[in-house]
Scaffold this active site. Structure first.
Site, PDB file in Angstrom:
ATOM      1  N   HIS A 196       0.830  -1.211   0.000  1.00  0.00           N
ATOM      2  CA  HIS A 196       0.000   0.000   0.000  1.00  0.00           C
ATOM      3  C   HIS A 196       0.864   1.260   0.000  1.00  0.00           C
ATOM      4  CE1 HIS A 196      -3.533   2.484   1.007  1.00  0.00           C
ATOM      5  NE2 HIS A 196      -2.709   3.145   1.810  1.00  0.00           N
ATOM      6  N   GLU A 197       1.903   1.281   0.820  1.00  0.00           N
ATOM      7  CA  GLU A 197       2.784   2.455   0.879  1.00  0.00           C
ATOM      8  C   GLU A 197       3.587   2.601  -0.419  1.00  0.00           C
ATOM      9  OE1 GLU A 197       2.229   4.566   3.066  1.00  0.00           O
ATOM     10  OE2 GLU A 197       0.959   3.231   4.257  1.00  0.00           O
TER      11      GLU A 197
ATOM     12  N   HIS B 103       1.482   4.431  -2.744  1.00  0.00           N
ATOM     13  CA  HIS B 103       1.562   5.885  -2.574  1.00  0.00           C
ATOM     14  C   HIS B 103       2.793   6.465  -3.277  1.00  0.00           C
ATOM     15  CE1 HIS B 103      -1.861   6.557  -0.116  1.00  0.00           C
ATOM     16  NE2 HIS B 103      -1.423   5.889   0.943  1.00  0.00           N
TER      17      HIS B 103
END
Length: 248
Positions: free
Chosen positions: A121-122, A125
């Site tokens: 998920h990071e 980003h």
């Protein structure tokens, strides 16, 4: 006290219920899938480094950060922070990973499904940052206004109401509205990063229960942002009714 009661009933209690439920869900979901092996025989830092490199994000550094589920990507400094809950306390002394091997070896597995989902998920980003995602850019553009106004806005609103200076109250409400807008702009940014993370997870060969678990972790995390946005909106509407009521 009677004037404070509507705030307790209409804002405080619903906000506590919404955010409390979201926090419980993300922690319980993470706890469940943190015990399930992803089959990826890498540490959290090694996995993050190789996943970043696969996306061409070789300039992004990886740094440890203490705390539980405090993982985040810093677009200003191009740093991906991995928390102790994800990396394990034994990894906190590391500042980055130099091993840039291409493959993801599969063996007994040292990375849980939950940890893989959070890191992916990071990385999502970081990829949004490189692609100049419009939602992320919009959110970043109002950060200074949010930081400046969020702390003072409630005082401006209450002060304006107390001293019957409705113009001051409206200024405070507008400033608070920017903070509320920030919470809603966060939603498409987080949903987009989770979508990228699921694509990463699928390409790594995590399937079956592992893929279900990754999706559950990402969905649970998304609910925390939904809860924060709803709580902020409730507060905004409460302030708005106070100001509109004072006009009558």
């Amino acid at each position: 006290m009677s004037g404070f009661l509507p705030y307790i009933l209409l804002v405080m209690l619903p906000s506590i219920a919404i955010t409390g439920w979201a926090a419980w869900r993300v922690r319980s979901t993470y706890a469940r899938w943190s015990k399930v092996d992803s089959g990826i025989d890498l540490t959290a830092f090694d996995f993050a480094r190789r996943l970043l490199d696969r996306q061409g994000l070789t300039d992004v550094q990886i740094e440890p950060i203490p705390g539980q589920l405090t993982d985040n990507y810093d677009p200003r400094n191009k740093v991906l922070h991995v928390s102790s809950a994800v990396a394990g306390p034994q990894q906190l002394g590391r500042t980055d990973v130099t091993d840039r091997s291409v493959g993801f070896p599969r063996g007994t597995g040292t990375l849980s499904v939950a940890a893989a989902a959070v890191i992916a998920h990071e990385v999502g980003h970081a990829l949004q940052d490189r692609e100049r995602d419009p939602w992320m850019l919009a959110r970043q553009s109002i950060v200074p206004a949010v930081q400046l106004g969020s702390g003072f806005a409630p005082w401006l609103i209450l002060g304006g109401l107390w001293f019957n200076l409705l113009g001051l109250a409206w200024v405070g409400l507008i400033a608070f509205g920017v903070a509320v807008a920030f919470t809603f702009l966060t939603l498409p940014v987080e949903i987009g990063a989770s979508g990228k993370a699921l694509a990463f997870v699928s390409s790594l060969g995590i399937s079956g229960d592992g893929q279900v678990g990754a999706r559950d972790v990402l969905k649970a995390a998304a609910w925390t942002y939904v809860a924060a946005a709803l709580a902020a909106l409730l507060t905004f509407l409460y302030y708005l009714t106070l100001i509109m009521g004072r006009r009558d």
